[in-house]
Design a protein around this motif. Structure first.
Motif, PDB file in Angstrom:
ATOM      1  N   THR A 346     -16.454  -4.071  -3.838  1.00  0.00           N
ATOM      2  CA  THR A 346     -15.895  -5.586  -4.196  1.00  0.00           C
ATOM      3  C   THR A 346     -14.495  -5.895  -3.603  1.00  0.00           C
ATOM      4  OG1 THR A 346     -17.513  -5.284  -5.857  1.00  0.00           O
ATOM      5  CG2 THR A 346     -16.406  -7.602  -5.771  1.00  0.00           C
ATOM      6  N   VAL A 347     -14.413  -6.884  -2.878  1.00  0.00           N
ATOM      7  CA  VAL A 347     -12.948  -7.326  -2.644  1.00  0.00           C
ATOM      8  C   VAL A 347     -12.783  -8.690  -3.042  1.00  0.00           C
ATOM      9  CG1 VAL A 347     -11.223  -7.438  -0.929  1.00  0.00           C
ATOM     10  CG2 VAL A 347     -12.746  -5.489  -0.902  1.00  0.00           C
ATOM     11  N   ALA A 348     -11.931  -9.173  -3.817  1.00  0.00           N
ATOM     12  CA  ALA A 348     -11.717 -10.637  -4.059  1.00  0.00           C
ATOM     13  C   ALA A 348     -10.585 -10.846  -3.206  1.00  0.00           C
ATOM     14  CB  ALA A 348     -11.543 -11.071  -5.441  1.00  0.00           C
ATOM     15  N   SER A 349     -10.681 -12.375  -2.699  1.00  0.00           N
ATOM     16  CA  SER A 349      -9.258 -12.756  -1.882  1.00  0.00           C
ATOM     17  C   SER A 349      -8.556 -13.431  -2.915  1.00  0.00           C
ATOM     18  CB  SER A 349      -9.754 -13.689  -0.867  1.00  0.00           C
ATOM     19  OG  SER A 349      -9.532 -14.812  -0.963  1.00  0.00           O
ATOM     20  N   LEU A 350      -7.098 -13.450  -2.522  1.00  0.00           N
ATOM     21  CA  LEU A 350      -6.118 -14.043  -3.639  1.00  0.00           C
ATOM     22  C   LEU A 350      -5.366 -15.252  -2.941  1.00  0.00           C
ATOM     23  CD1 LEU A 350      -4.930 -10.828  -5.450  1.00  0.00           C
ATOM     24  CD2 LEU A 350      -6.681 -12.564  -6.217  1.00  0.00           C
ATOM     25  N   GLY A 351      -6.190 -15.677  -1.995  1.00  0.00           N
ATOM     26  CA  GLY A 351      -5.349 -16.497  -0.942  1.00  0.00           C
ATOM     27  C   GLY A 351      -4.788 -15.892   0.317  1.00  0.00           C
ATOM     28  N   LYS A 352      -4.018 -16.622   1.083  1.00  0.00           N
ATOM     29  CA  LYS A 352      -3.787 -15.953   2.494  1.00  0.00           C
ATOM     30  C   LYS A 352      -2.955 -14.803   2.558  1.00  0.00           C
ATOM     31  CE  LYS A 352      -2.283 -18.089   6.979  1.00  0.00           C
ATOM     32  NZ  LYS A 352      -1.383 -16.861   7.559  1.00  0.00           N
ATOM     33  N   GLY A 353      -3.694 -13.785   3.111  1.00  0.00           N
ATOM     34  CA  GLY A 353      -2.898 -12.313   3.286  1.00  0.00           C
ATOM     35  C   GLY A 353      -2.892 -11.500   2.025  1.00  0.00           C
ATOM     36  N   GLU A 354      -3.527 -12.134   1.068  1.00  0.00           N
ATOM     37  CA  GLU A 354      -3.632 -11.286  -0.389  1.00  0.00           C
ATOM     38  C   GLU A 354      -4.943 -11.013  -0.790  1.00  0.00           C
ATOM     39  OE1 GLU A 354      -2.061  -9.612  -2.306  1.00  0.00           O
ATOM     40  OE2 GLU A 354      -0.030  -9.653  -1.801  1.00  0.00           O
ATOM     41  N   ALA A 355      -5.317  -9.840  -1.194  1.00  0.00           N
ATOM     42  CA  ALA A 355      -6.619  -9.720  -2.033  1.00  0.00           C
ATOM     43  C   ALA A 355      -6.568  -8.335  -2.831  1.00  0.00           C
ATOM     44  CB  ALA A 355      -7.785  -9.570  -0.807  1.00  0.00           C
ATOM     45  N   MET A 356      -7.624  -7.895  -3.550  1.00  0.00           N
ATOM     46  CA  MET A 356      -7.528  -6.716  -4.105  1.00  0.00           C
ATOM     47  C   MET A 356      -9.169  -6.456  -4.533  1.00  0.00           C
ATOM     48  SD  MET A 356      -8.709  -7.227  -7.381  1.00  0.00           S
ATOM     49  CE  MET A 356      -9.471  -8.564  -8.091  1.00  0.00           C
ATOM     50  N   GLY A 357      -9.513  -5.313  -4.571  1.00  0.00           N
ATOM     51  CA  GLY A 357     -10.759  -4.723  -4.957  1.00  0.00           C
ATOM     52  C   GLY A 357     -10.801  -3.283  -4.806  1.00  0.00           C
ATOM     53  N   ILE A 358     -12.217  -2.955  -4.690  1.00  0.00           N
ATOM     54  CA  ILE A 358     -12.547  -1.406  -4.884  1.00  0.00           C
ATOM     55  C   ILE A 358     -13.564  -1.444  -3.499  1.00  0.00           C
ATOM     56  CG2 ILE A 358     -13.778   0.186  -6.041  1.00  0.00           C
ATOM     57  CD1 ILE A 358     -12.637  -0.348  -8.258  1.00  0.00           C
ATOM     58  N   VAL A 359     -13.082  -0.297  -2.591  1.00  0.00           N
ATOM     59  CA  VAL A 359     -13.909  -0.053  -1.832  1.00  0.00           C
ATOM     60  C   VAL A 359     -14.330   1.442  -2.037  1.00  0.00           C
ATOM     61  CG1 VAL A 359     -14.197   0.301   0.895  1.00  0.00           C
ATOM     62  CG2 VAL A 359     -12.882  -1.585  -0.129  1.00  0.00           C
ATOM     63  N   TYR A 365      -5.185  -2.983  -2.600  1.00  0.00           N
ATOM     64  CA  TYR A 365      -4.372  -4.196  -2.701  1.00  0.00           C
ATOM     65  C   TYR A 365      -3.747  -4.943  -1.598  1.00  0.00           C
ATOM     66  CZ  TYR A 365      -3.991  -1.671  -7.331  1.00  0.00           C
ATOM     67  OH  TYR A 365      -4.428  -1.020  -8.137  1.00  0.00           O
ATOM     68  N   GLY A 366      -3.530  -6.165  -1.613  1.00  0.00           N
ATOM     69  CA  GLY A 366      -2.314  -6.723  -0.714  1.00  0.00           C
ATOM     70  C   GLY A 366      -3.027  -7.080   0.653  1.00  0.00           C
ATOM     71  N   SER A 367      -2.130  -6.689   1.634  1.00  0.00           N
ATOM     72  CA  SER A 367      -2.770  -7.036   3.089  1.00  0.00           C
ATOM     73  C   SER A 367      -3.948  -6.049   3.449  1.00  0.00           C
ATOM     74  CB  SER A 367      -1.475  -6.907   3.984  1.00  0.00           C
ATOM     75  OG  SER A 367      -0.909  -5.639   3.825  1.00  0.00           O
ATOM     76  N   THR A 368      -3.787  -4.733   2.974  1.00  0.00           N
ATOM     77  CA  THR A 368      -5.002  -3.939   3.260  1.00  0.00           C
ATOM     78  C   THR A 368      -6.288  -4.520   2.860  1.00  0.00           C
ATOM     79  OG1 THR A 368      -3.397  -2.154   2.784  1.00  0.00           O
ATOM     80  CG2 THR A 368      -5.759  -1.412   3.266  1.00  0.00           C
ATOM     81  N   ALA A 369      -6.341  -5.133   1.446  1.00  0.00           N
ATOM     82  CA  ALA A 369      -7.307  -5.647   0.976  1.00  0.00           C
ATOM     83  C   ALA A 369      -7.890  -6.688   1.756  1.00  0.00           C
ATOM     84  CB  ALA A 369      -7.037  -5.939  -0.570  1.00  0.00           C
ATOM     85  N   SER A 370      -6.707  -7.677   2.206  1.00  0.00           N
ATOM     86  CA  SER A 370      -7.233  -9.137   2.684  1.00  0.00           C
ATOM     87  C   SER A 370      -8.041  -8.730   4.115  1.00  0.00           C
ATOM     88  CB  SER A 370      -5.855  -9.560   2.985  1.00  0.00           C
ATOM     89  OG  SER A 370      -5.998 -10.822   3.430  1.00  0.00           O
ATOM     90  N   VAL A 371      -7.292  -7.797   4.766  1.00  0.00           N
ATOM     91  CA  VAL A 371      -7.974  -7.204   6.249  1.00  0.00           C
ATOM     92  C   VAL A 371      -9.488  -6.789   5.992  1.00  0.00           C
ATOM     93  CG1 VAL A 371      -7.886  -5.674   8.012  1.00  0.00           C
ATOM     94  CG2 VAL A 371      -5.889  -6.776   7.050  1.00  0.00           C
ATOM     95  N   MET A 372      -9.545  -5.974   4.781  1.00  0.00           N
ATOM     96  CA  MET A 372     -10.974  -5.315   4.229  1.00  0.00           C
ATOM     97  C   MET A 372     -11.852  -6.642   4.148  1.00  0.00           C
ATOM     98  SD  MET A 372     -12.957  -2.838   3.947  1.00  0.00           S
ATOM     99  CE  MET A 372     -12.084  -1.364   4.326  1.00  0.00           C
ATOM    100  N   LYS A 373     -11.295  -7.610   3.315  1.00  0.00           N
ATOM    101  CA  LYS A 373     -12.146  -8.675   3.112  1.00  0.00           C
ATOM    102  C   LYS A 373     -12.678  -9.384   4.456  1.00  0.00           C
ATOM    103  CE  LYS A 373     -13.473 -11.977   0.137  1.00  0.00           C
ATOM    104  NZ  LYS A 373     -14.462 -11.895  -0.648  1.00  0.00           N
ATOM    105  N   LYS A 374     -11.956  -9.676   5.409  1.00  0.00           N
ATOM    106  CA  LYS A 374     -12.263 -10.024   6.733  1.00  0.00           C
ATOM    107  C   LYS A 374     -13.328  -9.188   7.357  1.00  0.00           C
ATOM    108  CE  LYS A 374      -8.607 -13.090   7.564  1.00  0.00           C
ATOM    109  NZ  LYS A 374      -7.170 -12.772   7.332  1.00  0.00           N
TER     110      LYS A 374
END
Ligand code: FAD
Length: 396
Positions: A346-359, A365-374
């Motif tokens: 589950t990955v939750a976005s926190l706005g542009k370029g920011e996210a966090m979650g578990i894969v 966290y951060g940009s890695t999570a944001s890319v994963m969200k996409k």
């Protein structure tokens, strides 16, 4: 006569069932009808973005007939009103009645207001393309109105009730949009207030505490004020009253505090818990072997925690796949397959370029999570409509 399959709702569960059935069944093996309120499918998991105004709502819409094969699936634009499981029929609001041999219910969710007074009347919700257009326009209107009534600071206050997944993703987007709006309306950003209010003892209940802390830190830096462990007691045209007695005035109130299954299911006589049907191993409603219930209308217990799985697009899609396989088996006389959710993360976005979650079992966290969200968003586009849809709608 060919068996008639009716699918109600072209959401994640319904669309996945329809697109899989059109691949699995041969021509004329069954008569499949998909019914949906609109002639487009929308990406519910993206809706926090157009609600805040950081993405055009049109980007979240996919024309249904661009994805389904209309030679194999009959699409009906219509609104289901009720289901009669004994007569095996569905009534639409335009008076049409559709008869079925097998029914798939994927009508999504209704807001759960927990009986909080005034919430239904005065709070907006992130539910559909139309509802998020309204939120975006409403916030802009409030900012414009403040310019002509500068003593009404409350017009610049936005309350988001519920700090679960949807609420957190939405305040993340708001954090990005507000500076832009302030610039557009020539407003001092320090006058704008965003409140994230949650009744539970933590934001993002069910998430790993380290991820929750990360998310809250990022969002606080974007100007979000959290009020956790603070139930909303009442909502009124001017704002909310908290259980503590504190009153917060606000021009915009958005409720993201919970969902229940679509009321049609309960009102049609199915046994439900918070509007959701506790389905059997094969996704069928108890006592109705020809009715499959998917997504936010279905309830499945996680045997590890003995609690229901939260309703997600991830599970709805997997259910759609299994449902299509089971329908194919029923038509061809094969064995039914048990449904077991496979939670990939589950990955939750926190706005542009920011996210966090578990894969898998890894925290990101951060940009890695944001890319994963996409990547997750794009994977769905690909599963639904192949490379063509991916190229048309991808966020990358
Ligand atoms: P939906 O996708 O909601 O579709 C229901 C469909 O039924 C819609 O097309 C609707 O128009 C139609 N419909 C409704 N009533 C009628 C009627 N009476 N007649 C005809 N048609 C009707 N889940 C995740 O897994 N990951 C995420 O990152 C994530 N992020 C989210 C972010 C937001 C902002 C929100 C709101 C939800 C998010 N979710 C996420 C949850 C996820 O979107 C839902 O669990 C999922 O959409 C449920 O799918 P569904 O098929 O049950 O219903």
């Amino acid at each position: 006569m060919n068996k008639r399959i009716v699918i109600l709702g072209a959401g994640y569960g319904g669309m996945m069932t329809a697109t899989r059935l059109q691949k699995m069944l041969n021509y004329n093996e069954a008569e499949v009808t998909l019914v949906n309120k609109h002639d487009y499918h929308y990406l519910t998991t993206w809706l926090h973005e157009p609600a805040a105004g950081t993405l055009d709502a049109e980007r979240c819409q996919i024309e249904i007939e661009s994805v389904i094969d209309t030679n194999r699936i009959n699409f009906v634009k219509g609104t289901a009103e009720s289901i009669d499981p004994n007569a095996k029929s569905v009534k639409l609001t335009d008076g049409q009645t559709l008869e079925y041999d097998y029914l798939v219910v994927g009508l999504g969710a209704d807001p759960e207001t927990f009986g909080i007074q005034g919430l239904k009347e005065y709070a907006l919700g992130i539910r559909s393309i139309n509802s998020v257009r309204l939120i975006k326009e409403h916030i802009e209107y409030m900012f414009a109105k403040y310019r002509s009534e500068p003593d009404k600071l409350e017009y610049l206050t936005i309350i988001v009730g519920g700090a679960g997944f949807t609420g957190i993703e939405f305040v993340g987007e708001l954090g990005d949009r507000i500076p832009e709006l302030c610039n557009q309306f020539d407003i001092d950003p320090s006058l704008v207030k965003i409140y994230s209010i949650e009744a539970a003892p933590t934001a993002l209940p069910g998430f790993d505490p380290e991820l929750v802390e990360y998310a809250m830190n990022i969002l606080e830096r974007k100007g979000v004020t959290f009020k956790i462990n603070t139930p909303i007691k009442e909502c009124n045209p001017d704002g909310v009253i908290l259980a503590t007695g504190e009153e917060i005035k606000a021009g915009t109130i958005v409720w993201t505090g919970g969902v229940r299954g679509n009321a049609i299911v309960e009102n049609s006589g199915f046994e439900t818990m918070r509007g959701r049907v506790k389905v059997d191993d094969f996704l069928r409603a108890p006592g109705h072997d020809n009715v499959f219930i998917l997504g936010d209308c279905a309830l499945i217990i996680n045997e590890e925690t003995n609690r229901p799985y939260p309703p997600t697009a991830q599970i709805a899609m997997q259910q759609g796949q299994t449902c299509a396989e089971n329908l194919t088996s029923l038509i061809r006389g094969g064995e039914l397959k048990k449904f077991t959710p496979e939670i990939k993360g589950t990955v939750a976005s926190l706005g542009k370029g920011e996210a966090m979650g578990i894969v898998g079992s890894k925290k990101i966290y951060g940009s890695t999570a944001s890319v994963m969200k996409k990547v997750i968003d794009n994977r769905y586009l690909y599963l639904l409509g192949g490379m063509g849809l991916l190229l048309k709608k991808s966020k990358l």
